[in-house]
Structure formats: C-alpha cells, structure tokens
Design a protein around this motif. Structure first.
Motif, short mmCIF file in Angstrom:
data_model
loop_
_atom_site.label_atom_id
_atom_site.label_comp_id
_atom_site.label_asym_id
_atom_site.label_seq_id
_atom_site.Cartn_x
_atom_site.Cartn_y
_atom_site.Cartn_z
N LEU A 46 0.82 -1.21 0.00
CA LEU A 46 0.00 0.00 0.00
C LEU A 46 0.85 1.27 0.00
O LEU A 46 0.32 2.37 0.05
N ASP A 47 2.16 1.10 -0.06
CA ASP A 47 3.05 2.26 0.04
C ASP A 47 3.47 2.82 -1.30
O ASP A 47 4.04 3.91 -1.37
N GLN A 48 3.19 2.10 -2.37
CA GLN A 48 3.67 2.49 -3.69
C GLN A 48 2.49 2.69 -4.62
O GLN A 48 1.58 1.87 -4.67
N PRO A 49 2.47 3.80 -5.39
CA PRO A 49 1.39 3.99 -6.37
C PRO A 49 1.33 2.83 -7.34
O PRO A 49 2.36 2.26 -7.71
N LEU A 50 0.13 2.47 -7.76
CA LEU A 50 -0.05 1.31 -8.64
C LEU A 50 0.79 1.40 -9.90
O LEU A 50 1.41 0.42 -10.32
N TYR A 51 0.82 2.59 -10.53
CA TYR A 51 1.53 2.70 -11.80
C TYR A 51 3.03 2.50 -11.62
O TYR A 51 3.74 2.13 -12.55
N GLU A 52 3.55 2.74 -10.41
CA GLU A 52 4.98 2.55 -10.16
C GLU A 52 5.34 1.08 -9.95
O GLU A 52 6.50 0.69 -10.04
N MET A 53 4.33 0.25 -9.69
CA MET A 53 4.61 -1.16 -9.42
C MET A 53 4.84 -1.94 -10.71
O MET A 53 5.32 -3.07 -10.68
N GLY A 54 4.46 -1.36 -11.86
CA GLY A 54 4.81 -1.93 -13.15
C GLY A 54 4.18 -3.27 -13.44
O GLY A 54 4.70 -4.05 -14.24
N LYS A 114 -12.52 26.49 -4.19
CA LYS A 114 -12.37 27.86 -4.70
C LYS A 114 -10.92 28.34 -4.68
O LYS A 114 -10.59 29.34 -5.31
N GLY A 115 -10.06 27.65 -3.94
CA GLY A 115 -8.67 28.10 -3.86
C GLY A 115 -7.72 26.93 -3.94
O GLY A 115 -7.94 25.98 -4.68
N ASP A 116 -6.66 27.00 -3.15
CA ASP A 116 -5.72 25.89 -3.09
C ASP A 116 -6.33 24.75 -2.27
O ASP A 116 -7.05 24.99 -1.32
N GLY A 117 -6.01 23.55 -2.65
CA GLY A 117 -6.55 22.42 -1.91
C GLY A 117 -5.79 21.16 -2.23
O GLY A 117 -4.98 21.13 -3.15
N THR A 118 -6.06 20.12 -1.44
CA THR A 118 -5.41 18.83 -1.66
C THR A 118 -6.47 17.74 -1.80
O THR A 118 -7.39 17.65 -0.98
N ILE A 119 -6.32 16.96 -2.85
CA ILE A 119 -7.23 15.86 -3.14
C ILE A 119 -6.43 14.56 -3.16
O ILE A 119 -5.27 14.55 -3.58
N ALA A 120 -7.04 13.47 -2.75
CA ALA A 120 -6.35 12.19 -2.73
C ALA A 120 -6.99 11.20 -3.71
O ALA A 120 -8.22 11.09 -3.78
N THR A 121 -6.14 10.51 -4.47
CA THR A 121 -6.59 9.43 -5.35
C THR A 121 -5.38 8.63 -5.79
O THR A 121 -4.29 9.18 -5.95
N GLY A 122 -5.57 7.34 -5.98
CA GLY A 122 -4.49 6.51 -6.50
C GLY A 122 -4.58 6.30 -7.99
O GLY A 122 -3.81 5.53 -8.57
N SER A 123 -5.51 6.99 -8.64
CA SER A 123 -5.78 6.80 -10.07
C SER A 123 -5.18 7.92 -10.90
O SER A 123 -5.47 9.10 -10.67
N LEU A 124 -4.38 7.57 -11.91
CA LEU A 124 -3.85 8.57 -12.83
C LEU A 124 -4.97 9.26 -13.60
O LEU A 124 -4.90 10.45 -13.89
N ARG A 125 -6.00 8.51 -13.93
CA ARG A 125 -7.13 9.07 -14.68
C ARG A 125 -7.85 10.13 -13.86
O ARG A 125 -8.13 11.23 -14.36
N ARG A 126 -8.14 9.82 -12.61
CA ARG A 126 -8.82 10.80 -11.75
C ARG A 126 -7.93 12.01 -11.49
O ARG A 126 -8.38 13.15 -11.51
#
Length: 303
Positions: A46-54, A114-126
């Motif tokens: 769970l520590d590595q983004p999916l796309y990095e796991m190849g 409306k301003g700066d913010g942080t969003i979380a997702t493990g999907s490159l598409r999203r």
C-alpha cells in the motif's frame, strides 16, 4: 455432473460483497458454491502507487494463478481492474448488470474548491481530470481497499478524496458529504462486475451464462477495446463510457496528459446493432488527433 464451484476473491469487504453476490446468484440457479479468499499483491503493498509497481492487473494476477493451478474454479473482479488481455486459458464467463459508473468526491466541506486544496486518489485518470479542472490543487496518492481509504481520508488534512460510486454503494458506505463528479469520465468498465473461468471448464461456463447482462457486456466491450488500442500495455489517464439509449450507443472517451493540461476527446453515437470495432476506431481517431504524441510523453515519464 455437478460440482461445488470454488469462487476466488480478494478478501476486502467490497470484493467479498461482489463474490457473495455471484455465489447467491449461482445458488438461486441450483448450484453449490463456496468462497476462497486470496490476497493480491495490490492489497499487500500500500506504500507504492499502482503505476509505479509496473504490473498490469495487479489485483487480478494472484487469482489468475490460483485458477490456472486449479485452486479455484472462477474469480470475481471489478471489471475496471481487469487487463484488456486475459491470460491464456481464462475467459469472460459473465458480466453482471452495471451499477453506478460515476466517480464521486468525498469531502470535508467544499470551500477548498475555490482556492488551493489537496485531493487524494491513487488513479492517474482521476488525478489528470481533477488537475484539468483544478490546476492549482495538489493531488496525493491514496491506496488500499475502500475501508482503508475512508480511514485515511478521515485522519488526513486533505480536502477530499475520489472514489467509485459503485464501490461505496455496494457496501452501504456512501457518506452524506459527497459530490457526484458528473464531469469526470469514468474508467472503462467502471461499475461492472466480471466473472472469469477457465476456457476448458464447460460446467462453470454454463452455470454462469444466465448471469450475463447483454447490454452491459456491449458497453464495456466497446470501452475496453478503446482502452486496449490506446494504451498499448501502458497505464495512462484514459476515461471511457458507453451507455445505451433507445437502441443507440452513446460513447465518450478521452486521453489526458499526466498533469491534466492536455487532452484529446471523442464523443460519438452509433446504432446498438453496429458496435463492432467502433471502440478501436474511436481510439485510432484519438491517436491520430494528437493522442499518439501524448502517449509517447506518458510512457517516457512512467517508464
């Protein structure tokens, strides 16, 4: 001949819900079935983004091996997680009626939009589509099953996180503080469940046949053909959605750059009786209109 059908599944709450849905449907048809939970590498790391796991099909690979080696008879997947090319000897046995295909935002208040913010997702598409709409936001990686991701969101200082609506709805975890992202093009086959079996297993193939939903099958096959031609084995920010209205298939598909700044889109309609190869044709149109260069850039970054 009768036999107990061994259903392979990941052991998350959502995966078990999906497998139990298939189990109940088979039992209603007079068959006997049992669940065989299996841990996937995608669940363990769970520590590595999916796309990095190849690894293509990281959530399905372990179940594929279990099926090929005879430990299970069938496997149940969220179809969006399944590679467009199935392993040799494994075939689609049933595609269940599609649930909600949309992405939704779970949030702690919408002021951050409306301003700066942080969003979380493990999907490159999203991530790409979010940055296309909100280029000043930061997107952080979010991994784990639905329950794990919900806990991470709750304990974070993020403005929100993006989920598939169907996953939350299936296990009754959709909170009131959510927003449907109707502008976001979902992953190909999002909201659909796929059951796979061995090609040389006529008993399971016949048992599963009544569970197949033809309209959903048509739509997701167009979407996945579009994905297969576009990606060429590379993970990329690709969205595709086909829906049927009055015997007409309506399709929208897009390829985004990783930072969301560039995109190439198509929007098409075709008679439901004439959908053969159209997913491929629409993908080729994307590639010919700038998508090929975009894919080269994406591969250079990810590889």
């Amino acid at each position: 001949m009768t036999k107990t059908i061994r259903i392979g599944t990941r052991d998350s709450e959502l995966a078990l819900w999906q497998a139990n849905t298939v189990k109940a449907a088979l039992e209603n048809l007079g068959h006997t079935a049992v669940l065989v939970p299996v841990k996937s590498e995608g669940d363990l790391n769970l520590d590595q983004p999916l796309y990095e796991m190849g690894i293509t099909g990281i959530f399905t690979k372990t179940l594929d091996i279990a099926m090929i080696t005879g430990k299970i008879d069938i496997a149940v997947h969220s179809m969006k997680d399944v590679p467009t090319a199935l392993p040799k000897g494994i075939v689609e046995a049933a595609i269940l009626k599609r649930a909600n295909s949309a992405d939704i935002l779970l949030h702690k208040g919408l002021d951050f939009l409306k301003g700066d913010g942080t969003i979380a997702t493990g999907s490159l598409r999203r991530k790409a589509q979010w940055l296309h709409k909100y280029p000043h936001h930061k997107v952080v990686d979010l991994r784990g099953n639905v329950n794990t991701r919900l806990k991470k969101l709750e304990s974070s200082d993020w403005g929100g996180a993006i989920f598939a609506a169907a996953g939350l709805e299936r296990i009754n975890l959709t909170p009131s503080n959510h927003l449907s992202l109707d502008w976001m093009i979902p992953a190909p086959a999002q909201g659909a469940m796929l059951v796979v079996a061995m090609k040389n297993d006529p008993y399971c193939l016949e048992a599963l046949s009544p569970l197949n939903h033809v309209e959903t099958e048509t739509c997701v096959h167009v979407e996945r053909e579009f994905l297969r031609v576009l990606e060429g084995g590379c993970t990329a920010p690709i969205g595709a959605l086909a829906i049927v209205k009055e015997k007409t298939l309506h399709f929208k598909g897009a390829l985004f750059s990783l930072d969301g700044r560039q995109n190439v889109q198509v929007e098409k309609t075709v008679s439901l009786e004439n959908t053969h190869n159209f997913g491929r044709d629409w993908a080729l149109e994307i590639l010919n209109n700038g998508g090929e260069d975009l894919m080269k850039e994406i591969k250079q970054v990810l590889n």
